[in-house]
Write a protein that holds these residues in place. Structure first.
Motif, PDB file in Angstrom:
ATOM      1  N   VAL A 188      -2.460  13.464   1.531  1.00 50.67           N
ATOM      2  CA  VAL A 188      -2.313  12.006   1.372  1.00 50.67           C
ATOM      3  C   VAL A 188      -0.844  11.605   1.477  1.00 50.67           C
ATOM      4  CG1 VAL A 188      -2.736  10.037  -0.154  1.00 50.67           C
ATOM      5  CG2 VAL A 188      -4.329  11.949  -0.173  1.00 50.67           C
ATOM      6  N   VAL A 220      -8.548   2.295  -5.507  1.00 50.61           N
ATOM      7  CA  VAL A 220      -7.256   2.317  -6.199  1.00 50.61           C
ATOM      8  C   VAL A 220      -6.150   2.469  -5.162  1.00 50.61           C
ATOM      9  CG1 VAL A 220      -5.779   3.676  -7.751  1.00 50.61           C
ATOM     10  CG2 VAL A 220      -8.195   3.390  -8.303  1.00 50.61           C
ATOM     11  N   ASN A 221      -5.100   1.669  -5.311  1.00 47.23           N
ATOM     12  CA  ASN A 221      -3.906   1.868  -4.504  1.00 47.23           C
ATOM     13  C   ASN A 221      -2.950   2.740  -5.312  1.00 47.23           C
ATOM     14  OD1 ASN A 221      -1.571   1.791  -3.087  1.00 47.23           O
ATOM     15  ND2 ASN A 221      -1.313  -0.449  -3.153  1.00 47.23           N
ATOM     16  N   ALA A 256      -0.137   3.657  -4.717  1.00 53.51           N
ATOM     17  CA  ALA A 256       1.253   3.190  -4.680  1.00 53.51           C
ATOM     18  C   ALA A 256       1.424   1.874  -5.434  1.00 53.51           C
ATOM     19  CB  ALA A 256       1.687   3.013  -3.230  1.00 53.51           C
ATOM     20  N   ASP A 301      -9.649   5.873  -3.598  1.00 53.10           N
ATOM     21  CA  ASP A 301      -9.005   5.684  -2.299  1.00 53.10           C
ATOM     22  C   ASP A 301      -8.633   4.206  -2.190  1.00 53.10           C
ATOM     23  OD1 ASP A 301      -9.109   7.647   0.443  1.00 53.10           O
ATOM     24  OD2 ASP A 301      -8.715   5.507   0.789  1.00 53.10           O
ATOM     25  N   ILE A 302      -7.665   3.934  -1.324  1.00 53.87           N
ATOM     26  CA  ILE A 302      -7.255   2.533  -1.128  1.00 53.87           C
ATOM     27  C   ILE A 302      -8.216   1.797  -0.184  1.00 53.87           C
ATOM     28  CG2 ILE A 302      -5.764   3.024   0.857  1.00 53.87           C
ATOM     29  CD1 ILE A 302      -3.766   0.997  -0.235  1.00 53.87           C
ATOM     30  N   ASP A 340      -2.855  17.179   9.954  1.00 52.10           N
ATOM     31  CA  ASP A 340      -2.794  17.685   8.566  1.00 52.10           C
ATOM     32  C   ASP A 340      -3.330  19.102   8.498  1.00 52.10           C
ATOM     33  OD1 ASP A 340      -3.952  14.534   7.334  1.00 52.10           O
ATOM     34  OD2 ASP A 340      -1.962  15.221   7.880  1.00 52.10           O
ATOM     35  N   TYR A 393       1.837  10.220   4.419  1.00 51.26           N
ATOM     36  CA  TYR A 393       1.893   8.892   5.034  1.00 51.26           C
ATOM     37  C   TYR A 393       2.812   7.929   4.288  1.00 51.26           C
ATOM     38  CZ  TYR A 393      -2.117  11.127   7.031  1.00 51.26           C
ATOM     39  OH  TYR A 393      -2.916  12.046   7.638  1.00 51.26           O
ATOM     40  N   PHE A 394       3.431   8.379   3.180  1.00 50.21           N
ATOM     41  CA  PHE A 394       4.299   7.503   2.384  1.00 50.21           C
ATOM     42  C   PHE A 394       5.768   7.859   2.605  1.00 50.21           C
ATOM     43  CE2 PHE A 394       0.575   8.167  -0.639  1.00 50.21           C
ATOM     44  CZ  PHE A 394      -0.095   7.031  -0.200  1.00 50.21           C
ATOM     45  N   ARG A 413     -12.721  21.955   2.378  1.00 53.11           N
ATOM     46  CA  ARG A 413     -11.391  22.114   2.967  1.00 53.11           C
ATOM     47  C   ARG A 413     -10.554  22.926   1.970  1.00 53.11           C
ATOM     48  NH1 ARG A 413      -8.170  16.756   5.129  1.00 53.11           N
ATOM     49  NH2 ARG A 413      -6.801  17.827   6.573  1.00 53.11           N
ATOM     50  N   SER A 445       0.808  -1.221   0.000  1.00 60.93           N
ATOM     51  CA  SER A 445       0.000   0.000   0.000  1.00 60.93           C
ATOM     52  C   SER A 445       0.836   1.263   0.000  1.00 60.93           C
ATOM     53  CB  SER A 445      -0.907   0.020   1.237  1.00 60.93           C
ATOM     54  OG  SER A 445      -0.111   0.030   2.397  1.00 60.93           O
ATOM     55  N   ILE A 503     -13.992   3.089   3.747  1.00 64.33           N
ATOM     56  CA  ILE A 503     -14.290   4.530   3.660  1.00 64.33           C
ATOM     57  C   ILE A 503     -14.981   4.842   2.333  1.00 64.33           C
ATOM     58  CG2 ILE A 503     -12.178   5.545   2.635  1.00 64.33           C
ATOM     59  CD1 ILE A 503     -13.800   6.777   5.827  1.00 64.33           C
ATOM     60  N   THR A 524      -5.439   3.645   7.844  1.00 64.41           N
ATOM     61  CA  THR A 524      -5.404   4.897   7.090  1.00 64.41           C
ATOM     62  C   THR A 524      -6.014   6.008   7.936  1.00 64.41           C
ATOM     63  OG1 THR A 524      -7.429   4.156   6.058  1.00 64.41           O
ATOM     64  CG2 THR A 524      -5.441   3.970   4.752  1.00 64.41           C
ATOM     65  N   VAL A 525      -5.551   7.220   7.687  1.00 63.32           N
ATOM     66  CA  VAL A 525      -6.094   8.385   8.382  1.00 63.32           C
ATOM     67  C   VAL A 525      -7.078   9.027   7.422  1.00 63.32           C
ATOM     68  CG1 VAL A 525      -5.537  10.606   9.426  1.00 63.32           C
ATOM     69  CG2 VAL A 525      -3.958   8.682   9.638  1.00 63.32           C
ATOM     70  N   ASN A 526      -8.366   8.986   7.773  1.00 70.17           N
ATOM     71  CA  ASN A 526      -9.403   9.398   6.822  1.00 70.17           C
ATOM     72  C   ASN A 526      -9.931  10.804   7.072  1.00 70.17           C
ATOM     73  OD1 ASN A 526     -10.324   6.069   7.260  1.00 70.17           O
ATOM     74  ND2 ASN A 526      -9.557   6.864   5.319  1.00 70.17           N
ATOM     75  N   GLU A 527      -9.210  11.553   7.889  1.00 72.70           N
ATOM     76  CA  GLU A 527      -9.647  12.911   8.224  1.00 72.70           C
ATOM     77  C   GLU A 527      -9.948  13.733   6.966  1.00 72.70           C
ATOM     78  OE1 GLU A 527     -10.301  14.399  10.966  1.00 72.70           O
ATOM     79  OE2 GLU A 527     -10.301  16.455  10.254  1.00 72.70           O
TER      80      GLU A 527
HETATM   81  C1  LIG Z   1      -6.245  12.443   5.289  1.00 68.54           C
HETATM   82  S1  LIG Z   1      -7.211  11.696   4.020  1.00 68.54           S
HETATM   83  C2  LIG Z   1      -7.299  13.009   2.850  1.00 68.54           C
HETATM   84  C3  LIG Z   1      -8.693  13.209   2.330  1.00 68.54           C
HETATM   85  C4  LIG Z   1      -8.867  14.385   1.362  1.00 68.54           C
HETATM   86  N1  LIG Z   1      -7.983  14.289   0.237  1.00 68.54           N
HETATM   87  C5  LIG Z   1      -8.699  15.715   2.061  1.00 68.54           C
HETATM   88  O1  LIG Z   1      -7.701  16.396   1.845  1.00 68.54           O
HETATM   89  O2  LIG Z   1      -9.579  16.077   2.856  1.00 68.54           O
HETATM   90  C6  LIG Z   1      -6.015  10.584   3.296  1.00 68.54           C
HETATM   91  C7  LIG Z   1      -6.663   9.496   2.447  1.00 68.54           C
HETATM   92  O3  LIG Z   1      -5.640   8.880   1.650  1.00 68.54           O
HETATM   93  C8  LIG Z   1      -5.978   7.521   1.511  1.00 68.54           C
HETATM   94  N2  LIG Z   1      -4.801   6.710   1.119  1.00 68.54           N
HETATM   95  C9  LIG Z   1      -3.754   6.349   1.899  1.00 68.54           C
HETATM   96  N3  LIG Z   1      -2.912   5.567   1.199  1.00 68.54           N
HETATM   97  C10 LIG Z   1      -3.442   5.444  -0.047  1.00 68.54           C
HETATM   98  C11 LIG Z   1      -3.015   4.750  -1.218  1.00 68.54           C
HETATM   99  N4  LIG Z   1      -1.894   4.020  -1.246  1.00 68.54           N
HETATM  100  N5  LIG Z   1      -3.795   4.833  -2.319  1.00 68.54           N
HETATM  101  C12 LIG Z   1      -4.963   5.557  -2.295  1.00 68.54           C
HETATM  102  N6  LIG Z   1      -5.393   6.232  -1.216  1.00 68.54           N
HETATM  103  C13 LIG Z   1      -4.645   6.179  -0.105  1.00 68.54           C
HETATM  104  C14 LIG Z   1      -6.494   7.155   2.899  1.00 68.54           C
HETATM  105  O4  LIG Z   1      -7.284   5.969   2.872  1.00 68.54           O
HETATM  106  C15 LIG Z   1      -7.272   8.399   3.296  1.00 68.54           C
HETATM  107  O5  LIG Z   1      -8.646   8.252   3.024  1.00 68.54           O
END
Ligand SMILES: C[S@@+](CC[C@H](N)C(=O)[O-])C[C@H]1O[C@@H](n2cnc3c(N)ncnc32)[C@H](O)[C@@H]1O
Length: 486
Positions: free
Chosen positions: A221, A199-200, A202, A145-146, A398, A224-225, A85, A27, A150, A77-80
């Motif tokens: 996003v 979709v992943n 990564a 989103d992965i 964030d 976290y990578f 926004r 991921s 969510i 995952t952080v879904n905030e």
């Molecule tokens: C903090 S939220 C951001 C939501 C929105 N873009 C915003 O700015 O309000 C981060 C999102 O990235 C998604 N995410 C994390 N890794 C991912 C990946 N490898 N591929 C797709 N989505 C991913 C998480 O599941 C999460 O829902």
């Protein structure tokens, strides 16, 4: 599978490292600092849920049983997210990007990492309210989103008050149906027009439908990578854009990947519209559509701002009371001040009110004042410092980084944005960035003093010397826990 009948085996470093490697490969997610705790908690929860007797057993399930990686990912995952926004980045779309392409076929937008759908639905709502339903009929909005859990919530489109955070009530009334239990659902004409895909970003596979895009919103996003994954995803997103297409990233991404984004290696060129940065693929568009109402620069903290007064009741009197923590008395003076003659005066009063409300933990009201201030001047420094502190109150790292980044941009001399970004980066396990932020906070504090906070009165109950001392400790060791008094 047999029920658990003995004390669960501890998660040793060997297993933990294996799970980290596996998740990074599958991921792109990384788990350092505080995020390691999130990983351990998630693994334990899934091991109990799958009734595995040992970590080897769970490892086998994770790697071979369909759906288990999704279940674990949903916990990690952080879904905030929330509606509208960084609203200026949505206006970029309705007031510049779309008008430039109007009449040239369908306009295709992706929210990459769309979480619960707040972002793609906000994009759709912004287009409808600014351009009308006819123009919106020529637009495709998609979210990916992965996290499948969510995404199911995103498709449902049901939210509570928290997702609205200071959202203009007009938008809520127009685009949501109250369900009668305190929750609201996105109206069908918007909900049916946003398509969601798992979709992943990564990984190696991206559905065909996500090609040839006019705009990608990739916000909050990438933090976290790890670095190579972040860069790989930027190349991938650049590849999904049509020539001339636009990548919109949040302040978090700009701040973390400044050098890489500026390098141009990925074929994207930095552009700016109304102080909003974005990246554009291929030939430069030299004449972006001008803003309908350009922001008015107002030096709210400058010496020239007049002090609003009414008889003996004055702004200064209210400020004095606020500094003595007599917040209600201060607010009642501010409420009695006459409607100010100039935007600068009313901005000053709003700034003090918002600071007091924040100190009273009346977070929603403080945010509302900030939104009102930003309608008058998008760069007013108090509003961004207060919004950052409100996000700190809510544990939204964030959001903190986004707002404090803007505050630092609005006033380069103040220490607060750097100090609190340091705190947010440390919480996210990004220790080198935390260290740099504390270094900058220390430099600003030493040069301009504790009063250069961007607020009418201080946000922390620490003296200047205590704060300097605290910054020095954090520069040495950015992950040091906070003292209780902060
Ligand atoms: C903090 S939220 C951001 C939501 C929105 N873009 C915003 O700015 O309000 C981060 C999102 O990235 C998604 N995410 C994390 N890794 C991912 C990946 N490898 N591929 C797709 N989505 C991913 C998480 O599941 C999460 O829902």
């Amino acid at each position: 599978m047999a029920p658990l009948n003995r004390k669960p085996e501890n998660l040793g470093p060997g297993h933990l490292e294996h799970f980290k490697r596996y998740l990074k490969e599958k991921s792109g997610l990384i788990f350092v600092g505080n995020r390691e705790t999130l990983l351990i908690t998630g693994l334990k929860e899934r091991r109990v849920a799958t009734r595995c007797q040992s970590w080897d057993n769970y490892r086998n399930i994770l790697e071979n049983k369909a759906g288990e990686l999704d279940q674990l990912t949903a916990l990690l995952t952080v879904n905030e997210s929330y509606f509208f926004r960084e609203a200026g980045q949505l206006e970029l779309l309705s007031r510049s990007l779309y008008p430039l392409r109007r009449g040239q076929g369908r306009f295709r937008i992706l929210s990459a990492g769309c979480s619960s759908g707040d972002e793609p639905y906000s994009i759709a709502m912004e287009l409808v309210r600014s351009l009308g339903v006819e123009a919106f009929a020529t637009v495709d909005v998609m979210g990916c989103d992965i996290d499948p859990v969510i995404l199911a919530r995103a498709r449902e489109g049901i939210y509570n008050d928290y997702a609205f955070r200071g959202l203009d009530p007009e938008i809520r009334n127009r685009f949501f149906t109250p369900l009668g239990d305190g929750r609201f659902q996105v109206i069908d004409s918007i909900r049916n027009r946003v398509a969601f895909h798992q979709v992943n970003l990564a990984g190696n596979l991206v559905p065909e439908v996500l090609n040839n895009l006019d705009a990608i919103y990739y916000r909050n996003v990438s933090i976290y990578f790890d670095k190579p994954t972040q860069q790989r995803i930027f190349y991938r997103l650049a590849g999904l854009l049509r020539p001339g297409g636009t990548l919109v990233v949040s302040a978090t991404e700009i701040f973390s990947h400044n050098q890489f984004l500026e390098s141009g290696n990925h074929g994207l060129v930095r552009r700016e519209w109304n102080s909003i940065l974005f990246f554009q693929k291929g030939e430069a568009r030299t004449n972006p559509v001008p803003a309908i109402t350009p922001p008015i620069p107002i030096a709210v903290n400058g010496e020239t701002v007049p002090t609003p007064t009414v008889g003996t009741q004055s702004y200064e009197g209210a400020l004095k009371l606020a500094m003595e923590n007599r917040f209600d008395a201060a607010l009642s003076i501010l409420d009695k001040l006459p409607g100010s003659a100039t935007p600068v005066e009313s901005m000053k009063i709003m700034g003090l009110k918002a600071t007091i409300l924040l100190r009273q933990n009346r977070i929603a009201a403080a945010r509302q004042h900030c939104h009102d201030m930003q309608k008058m001047d998008a760069l007013v420094v108090e509003s961004h410092v207060i919004m950052g502190l409100a996000d700190r109150h809510d544990g939204d790292y964030d959001g903190m980084i986004t707002h404090f980044r803007k505050a630092a941009y609005a006033d380069a001399n103040i220490w607060t944005p750097h100090f609190f970004m340091g705190e947010a980066f440390a919480a996210l396990g990004l220790l080198p960035m935390a260290k740099r932020s504390y270094q900058t906070a220390l430099a600003r504090l030493s040069k301009y003093g504790i009063g250069a906070s961007g607020l009418p009165f201080g946000p922390l109950s620490l003296s200047e010397n205590e704060l300097l001392h605290w910054c020095r400790i954090r520069v040495q060791s950015p992950a040091t826990p906070e003292p209780k008094r902060i």
